[in-house]
Design an enzyme around this catalytic site. Structure first.
Site, PDB file in Angstrom:
ATOM      1  N   SER A 227       0.759  -1.210  -0.097  1.00 59.91           N
ATOM      2  CA  SER A 227       0.016   0.036   0.083  1.00 59.91           C
ATOM      3  C   SER A 227       0.854   0.999  -0.016  1.00 59.91           C
ATOM      4  O   SER A 227       1.474   1.499   0.840  1.00 59.91           O
ATOM      5  CB  SER A 227      -1.018   0.021   1.044  1.00 59.91           C
ATOM      6  OG  SER A 227      -1.364   1.225   1.519  1.00 59.91           O
TER       7      SER A 227
ATOM      8  N   HIS B 283      -1.081  -1.142  -4.284  1.00 55.65           N
ATOM      9  CA  HIS B 283      -2.502  -0.827  -3.695  1.00 55.65           C
ATOM     10  C   HIS B 283      -2.618   0.811  -3.247  1.00 55.65           C
ATOM     11  O   HIS B 283      -1.838   1.141  -2.611  1.00 55.65           O
ATOM     12  CB  HIS B 283      -2.437  -1.669  -2.475  1.00 55.65           C
ATOM     13  CG  HIS B 283      -3.924  -1.830  -1.733  1.00 55.65           C
ATOM     14  ND1 HIS B 283      -4.969  -2.590  -1.962  1.00 55.65           N
ATOM     15  CD2 HIS B 283      -4.036  -0.989  -0.693  1.00 55.65           C
ATOM     16  CE1 HIS B 283      -5.600  -2.122  -1.173  1.00 55.65           C
ATOM     17  NE2 HIS B 283      -5.167  -1.295  -0.322  1.00 55.65           N
TER      18      HIS B 283
ATOM     19  N   ASP C 249      -4.647   3.438  -1.677  1.00 51.84           N
ATOM     20  CA  ASP C 249      -5.774   3.626  -0.734  1.00 51.84           C
ATOM     21  C   ASP C 249      -6.433   4.977  -0.912  1.00 51.84           C
ATOM     22  O   ASP C 249      -5.807   6.090  -0.578  1.00 51.84           O
ATOM     23  CB  ASP C 249      -5.134   3.585   0.614  1.00 51.84           C
ATOM     24  CG  ASP C 249      -5.004   2.127   1.030  1.00 51.84           C
ATOM     25  OD1 ASP C 249      -6.139   1.070   0.933  1.00 51.84           O
ATOM     26  OD2 ASP C 249      -3.929   1.559   1.506  1.00 51.84           O
TER      27      ASP C 249
ATOM     28  N   MET D 224      -8.749   7.889   0.229  1.00 55.40           N
ATOM     29  CA  MET D 224      -9.922   8.215   1.566  1.00 55.40           C
ATOM     30  C   MET D 224     -10.449   9.519   1.441  1.00 55.40           C
ATOM     31  O   MET D 224      -9.722  10.713   0.721  1.00 55.40           O
ATOM     32  CB  MET D 224      -8.927   8.120   2.604  1.00 55.40           C
ATOM     33  CG  MET D 224      -8.169   6.934   2.947  1.00 55.40           C
ATOM     34  SD  MET D 224      -7.235   6.761   4.419  1.00 55.40           S
ATOM     35  CE  MET D 224      -6.645   5.158   4.433  1.00 55.40           C
TER      36      MET D 224
ATOM     37  N   HIS E 239      -8.295   0.980  -3.916  1.00 57.95           N
ATOM     38  CA  HIS E 239      -9.180   0.603  -2.875  1.00 57.95           C
ATOM     39  C   HIS E 239      -9.814   1.997  -2.686  1.00 57.95           C
ATOM     40  O   HIS E 239      -9.313   2.888  -2.063  1.00 57.95           O
ATOM     41  CB  HIS E 239      -8.431   0.097  -1.669  1.00 57.95           C
ATOM     42  CG  HIS E 239      -9.116  -0.129  -0.322  1.00 57.95           C
ATOM     43  ND1 HIS E 239      -8.728  -0.688   0.779  1.00 57.95           N
ATOM     44  CD2 HIS E 239     -10.476  -0.075  -0.180  1.00 57.95           C
ATOM     45  CE1 HIS E 239      -9.459  -0.566   1.533  1.00 57.95           C
ATOM     46  NE2 HIS E 239     -10.640  -0.378   1.116  1.00 57.95           N
TER      47      HIS E 239
ATOM     48  N   MET F 198     -11.986   4.111  -0.603  1.00 58.32           N
ATOM     49  CA  MET F 198     -12.816   4.432   0.583  1.00 58.32           C
ATOM     50  C   MET F 198     -13.522   5.572   0.666  1.00 58.32           C
ATOM     51  O   MET F 198     -12.870   6.661   1.308  1.00 58.32           O
ATOM     52  CB  MET F 198     -11.936   4.227   1.980  1.00 58.32           C
ATOM     53  CG  MET F 198     -11.312   2.950   2.152  1.00 58.32           C
ATOM     54  SD  MET F 198      -9.826   2.616   2.939  1.00 58.32           S
ATOM     55  CE  MET F 198      -8.473   3.032   1.672  1.00 58.32           C
TER      56      MET F 198
ATOM     57  N   MET G  22     -11.362  -6.156   5.334  1.00 61.20           N
ATOM     58  CA  MET G  22     -10.658  -5.290   6.231  1.00 61.20           C
ATOM     59  C   MET G  22     -10.166  -5.811   7.431  1.00 61.20           C
ATOM     60  O   MET G  22     -10.952  -6.546   8.446  1.00 61.20           O
ATOM     61  CB  MET G  22     -11.185  -3.914   6.391  1.00 61.20           C
ATOM     62  CG  MET G  22     -11.457  -3.110   5.179  1.00 61.20           C
ATOM     63  SD  MET G  22     -10.001  -2.454   4.397  1.00 61.20           S
ATOM     64  CE  MET G  22      -9.118  -1.582   5.569  1.00 61.20           C
TER      65      MET G  22
ATOM     66  N   ASP H  86      -6.509  -6.641   4.149  1.00 56.71           N
ATOM     67  CA  ASP H  86      -5.956  -5.561   4.154  1.00 56.71           C
ATOM     68  C   ASP H  86      -5.876  -4.910   5.818  1.00 56.71           C
ATOM     69  O   ASP H  86      -7.140  -4.807   6.132  1.00 56.71           O
ATOM     70  CB  ASP H  86      -6.527  -4.666   3.210  1.00 56.71           C
ATOM     71  CG  ASP H  86      -6.290  -3.192   2.921  1.00 56.71           C
ATOM     72  OD1 ASP H  86      -4.873  -2.755   3.935  1.00 56.71           O
ATOM     73  OD2 ASP H  86      -6.482  -2.263   2.333  1.00 56.71           O
TER      74      ASP H  86
HETATM   75  C1  DX5 Z   1      -6.403   1.196   5.593  1.00 55.69           C
HETATM   76  C2  DX5 Z   1      -5.947   0.997   4.459  1.00 55.69           C
HETATM   77  C3  DX5 Z   1      -4.620  -0.188   4.282  1.00 55.69           C
HETATM   78  C4  DX5 Z   1      -3.571   0.435   4.899  1.00 55.69           C
HETATM   79  C5  DX5 Z   1      -2.569  -0.661   5.361  1.00 55.69           C
HETATM   80  O1  DX5 Z   1      -7.512   1.986   5.676  1.00 55.69           O
HETATM   81  O2  DX5 Z   1      -6.999   0.418   3.432  1.00 55.69           O
HETATM   82  O3  DX5 Z   1      -4.270  -0.478   3.033  1.00 55.69           O
HETATM   83  O4  DX5 Z   1      -2.638   1.414   4.192  1.00 55.69           O
HETATM   84  O5  DX5 Z   1      -1.817  -0.649   6.136  1.00 55.69           O
HETATM   85  P1  DX5 Z   1      -0.730  -1.303   7.270  1.00 55.69           P
HETATM   86  O6  DX5 Z   1      -0.274  -2.447   6.445  1.00 55.69           O
HETATM   87  O7  DX5 Z   1       0.152  -0.527   7.849  1.00 55.69           O
HETATM   88  O8  DX5 Z   1      -1.666  -1.794   8.120  1.00 55.69           O
HETATM   89 ZN    ZN Z   2      -6.410  -0.570   1.300  1.00 52.76          ZN
END
Ligand code: DX5
Ligand code: ZN
Length: 250
Positions: free
Chosen positions: A10, A35, A37, A39, A68, A70, A139, A175
């Site tokens: 990620s 990956h 993320d 947000m 991903h 969110m 998750m 994840d």
């Molecule tokens: C959290 C993300 C993850 C996160 C994982 O909302 O979707 O992808 O970045 O990070 P680690 O591996 O540090 O938990």
């Molecule tokens: Zn993620």
């Protein structure tokens, strides 16, 4: 279940001031997918980056861009992320009232479709979409931040979803809090795609990324290796039972 394990670092845990170099570095270090993320500060209590960052970094690698989302609402942004270069777009089951429509829209854009579940959401929420997805993301932290601890109660949910998937060609991704300590339990439960942020980008610098990825992959494959060895041993015993030699020789 596919034999290979996909490791998807990620980039949330990367140095954003040097994001292009970070992506090139994890590519060279053995990442299978990248990956991303996304947000929005609304669906989750943090804001990360959007489609412009994906568009700008997409040319830096040929690896799969695993996006991903969110964000809520999500439907009005799907085309933007597809055009920015996402290969796989994952939406949350909790992000809107019409999950089936969101997934259909992703496939209509020519991209692979994923559905994600927060820890509090039961697997029954995705039963009705299983015939229209390429990936299920479980998750194992509450989404929003990297570096959180793995929520072990999700292991049984991973196993139940693996069972629900049956022989459909669906990847099962996990994840949150994945490290070389937690990877094996996730894989043993049925996961075959591991996202890892802080466990990949930690260390003294980029020279450590390959070792970090290899350590997660080795931990994940340990269970598979044991099973493969067992299968070979059973195969030898069956063959020996037929000709009466190998069992006698041990
Ligand atoms: C959290 C993300 C993850 C996160 C994982 O909302 O979707 O992808 O970045 O990070 P680690 O591996 O540090 O938990
Ligand atoms: Zn993620």
């Amino acid at each position: 279940m596919p034999d290979n394990i996909i490791i998807a670092p990620s980039i949330l845990a990367a140095n954003f001031a040097r994001l292009g170099e970070e992506i090139a570095a994890i590519d060279a270090a053995g990442a299978d997918w990248i990956h991303c993320d996304v947000m929005d500060g609304h669906f989750v209590p943090n804001i990360s980056f959007g489609a412009d960052v994906i568009r700008a970094t997409r040319p830096l690698t040929t690896k799969t861009f695993d996006v991903h989302l969110m964000i809520a609402p999500v439907d009005s942004y799907l085309e933007t992320f597809a055009k920015a270069g996402a290969d796989l777009i994952t939406v949350h089951a909790e992000a809107g009232p019409h999950l089936h429509r969101s997934l259909q829209a992703i496939r209509a854009l020519g991209r692979k479709a994923g559905v994600s579940l927060c820890p509090a959401t039961p697997e029954s929420a995705i039963q009705h979409v299983l015939d229209g997805v390429d990936l299920v993301l479980v998750m194992t932290v509450n989404p929003g931040f990297g570096g959180q601890s793995f929520i072990a109660s999700q292991i049984e949910k991973i196993a139940r979803i693996r069972n629900m998937i049956g022989d459909r060609p669906i990847r099962l991704q996990v994840d949150g809090g994945i490290t070389s300590d937690t990877a094996a339990a996730a894989v043993e439960a049925g996961a075959d795609v591991l996202v890892a942020g802080s466990a990949v980008f930690r260390g003294q610098g980029r020279a450590d990324y390959a070792g970090n990825i290899a350590a997660i992959r080795a931990a994940a494959m340990a269970d598979r290796a044991t099973n493969a060895q067992l299968a070979r041993a059973i195969g030898r015993m069956i063959a020996a039972d037929g000709d009466g030699k190998e069992l006698a020789s041990g």
